[in-house]
Design an enzyme around this catalytic site. Structure first.
Site, PDB file in Angstrom:
ATOM      1  CD  GLU A  49      49.253 111.283  62.537  1.00 29.45           C
ATOM      2  OE1 GLU A  49      48.128 111.294  61.787  1.00 29.45           O
ATOM      3  OE2 GLU A  49      49.257 110.407  63.514  1.00 29.45           O
ATOM      4  CB  CYS A  58      50.529 118.005  54.991  1.00 29.43           C
ATOM      5  SG  CYS A  58      49.022 118.750  55.716  1.00 29.43           S
ATOM      6  CD  GLU A  60      49.096 117.245  50.699  1.00 33.35           C
ATOM      7  OE1 GLU A  60      49.804 116.669  52.015  1.00 33.35           O
ATOM      8  OE2 GLU A  60      47.792 117.640  50.905  1.00 33.35           O
ATOM      9  CB  CYS A  93      45.212 120.936  54.127  1.00 32.59           C
ATOM     10  SG  CYS A  93      46.748 121.491  54.627  1.00 32.59           S
ATOM     11  CB  CYS A  96      49.269 121.286  51.227  1.00 36.12           C
ATOM     12  SG  CYS A  96      49.968 120.580  52.749  1.00 36.12           S
TER      13      CYS A  96
HETATM   14 ZN   LIG Z   1      48.273 119.914  54.033  1.00 32.50          ZN
END
Ligand SMILES: [Zn+2]
Length: 136
Positions: A49, A58, A60, A93, A96
């Site tokens: 973050e 992310c 992934e 998500c 990803c």
């Molecule tokens: Zn993601």
């Protein structure tokens, strides 16, 4: 294809370790991922973050991009470890899934686990059937 499923536990172990390294001072929602490539390498990724919210990345995609950056081969398994979301296992998500589809193709296996070790898996071609994909 069978070996891919055998590598899922290794990928989940790597993802679980990476989850512990996630940088999440804002959400506290730790996520760890790992990619297994066709050369057998395992690349970990952790959610990172930033105070500027849109700059978060992310776990992934960190793992997927690492597979490219290290020329580790074509992603075959994408593992994700996170707490549940609305009581459901947390899957990658859309962004990803899109990146995983591009790099791994329709047969990439997505395997997810909650923090208690409950898992599920699916072929990305089934998860992302309607997303844009490269022409064959
Ligand atoms: Zn993601």
């Amino acid at each position: 294809m069978e070996w891919l499923h055998k590598r899922c536990p290794d990928a989940l172990t790597s993802a679980r370790d990476a989850r512990g390294r996630a940088y999440v001072p804002y959400s506290g929602f730790r996520m760890g991922a790992a990619v297994v490539t066709d050369s057998g390498e395992i690349l970990p990724g952790a959610l990172v973050e930033n105070v500027s919210l849109g700059l978060a990345m992310c776990a992934e995609r960190v793992a997927l991009f690492s597979a490219v950056a290290t020329a580790a081969g074509k992603p075959q398994v994408l593992a994700l470890v996170a707490k549940r979301t609305n009581k459901q296992l947390t899957f990658p998500c859309g962004a990803c899934l899109q990146v995983a589809l591009e790099l791994g193709g329709h047969d990439l296996i997505v395997v997810v686990s909650d923090t208690k070790g409950k898992t599920d898996q699916a072929r990305i071609g089934d998860l992302a059937a309607r997303l844009p994909h490269k022409p064959n």
